[in-house]
Design an enzyme around this catalytic site. Structure first.
Site, short mmCIF file in Angstrom:
data_model
loop_
_atom_site.label_atom_id
_atom_site.label_comp_id
_atom_site.label_asym_id
_atom_site.label_seq_id
_atom_site.Cartn_x
_atom_site.Cartn_y
_atom_site.Cartn_z
N GLY A 123 -11.46 -2.28 -6.99
CA GLY A 123 -10.56 -2.46 -5.87
C GLY A 123 -11.25 -2.68 -4.55
O GLY A 123 -10.59 -2.77 -3.52
N CYS A 124 -12.56 -2.76 -4.54
CA CYS A 124 -13.28 -2.86 -3.27
C CYS A 124 -13.46 -4.31 -2.86
O CYS A 124 -13.36 -5.22 -3.66
CB CYS A 124 -14.64 -2.18 -3.38
SG CYS A 124 -15.81 -3.06 -4.43
N GLY A 125 -13.76 -4.52 -1.59
CA GLY A 125 -13.90 -5.87 -1.09
C GLY A 125 -15.13 -6.58 -1.60
O GLY A 125 -15.20 -7.81 -1.57
#
Length: 280
Positions: A123-125
């Site tokens: 879910g991280c950029g």
């Protein structure tokens, strides 16, 4: 888990690697009137479970599955050696086969940590960058600088092609083979997937105790970077492919001390890395 990957078992599930059916041929633009017998390669979902936890599912030809599971475990760095696999069972489920592996506690803990790290970054950029780092993981350079004669490599490729029995009847499978430094082919494995064929070969080498023996790997496909990674993880310093390598495969082979050859056709070949180890 009752079965050991080091020994064959009569209790192992046996599945046909091809299927017979009736077909119509088209010749010179015309459909022939009579149906003929033909063979198509089987493609089955194969799920790998480690200590009861599902890890990966792939479509593969359902033969030599113990070789496949062991080879995949080795080339993916899930286990470090054959002794880390304490047992293996095959289980028919739904429309596929589940391979249950029992691995050492240390390897299981490492795999759980790896899975947690992958899940934590989805879910991280920067997940795309980190996923690339996982895919392009560093592989240890193959020790030593084994040399082979080009004639032996060409002979080995011809020898592997002569042993592609499943390809001969279906025309749909890839092969991976291992030959000694003189070009004598000792093992060949086939599968609808080129990566699967190579994993089966790595597993067969480990089970036969040949993974530490000098030799070369041969593949009936192009040489992608994953194929080079798997050869390096198996400790094999020469990889020869029927078709072309990719630029990334050449880069990985150079760093991993793998002599990479492509376009092996008849008496022709192209040497891409470590040409000093391919002798006239």
């Amino acid at each position: 888990m009752s079965q050991s990957p080091l020994s064959d078992s009569s209790e192992e599930l046996v599945h046909a690697d091809h299927h017979r059916l009736r077909v119509l041929r088209v010749r010179e633009g015309r459909i022939e009137a009579a149906e003929l017998n033909d063979c198509v390669a089987e493609e089955t979902p194969i799920a790998l479970e480690y200590n009861g936890i599902s890890h990966a599912t792939m479509l593969a030809t359902p033969s030599d599955l113990e070789d496949f599971a062991l080879g995949f475990s080795l080339t993916e760095g899930i286990v470090d050696g054959v002794s880390d696999v304490r047992g293996m069972d095959l289980r028919q489920e739904c429309n596929g086969i589940v391979v249950e592996l029992e691995i050492s506690s240390a390897c299981a803990a490492r795999l759980r940590e790896r899975r947690r790290a992958m899940a934590g970054r989805t879910g991280c950029g920067l997940c795309g960058v980190e996923t690339l780092c996982e895919v392009l993981r560093p592989v240890p350079a193959v020790a030593g600088g084994q040399t082979v004669r080009i004639g032996a490599v060409l002979q080995a490729m011809r020898g592997m092609r002569a042993r592609q029995s499943l390809h001969d009847i279906t025309g749909a499978t890839h092969a991976a083979g291992w030959a000694d430094g003189h070009g004598k082919v000792a093992l060949v494995r086939e599968d609808v997937g080129r990566h699967n064929a190579l994993d089966k070969l790595v597993g067969a080498l480990a089970r036969a105790g040949l993974n530490a023996t000098p030799g070369m790997m041969l593949v009936s496909s192009r040489a992608s970077f994953e194929m080079v990674q798997k050869a390096a993880m198996a400790g094999v310093g020469v990889l020869a492919a029927v078709s072309a390598p990719t630029a990334l495969a050449v880069s990985v082979a150079q760093r991993a001390n793998v002599a990479l050859l492509g376009f092996l056709r008849q008496d022709d070949a192209t040497i891409y890395t470590h040409p000093e180890r391919i002798l006239p």
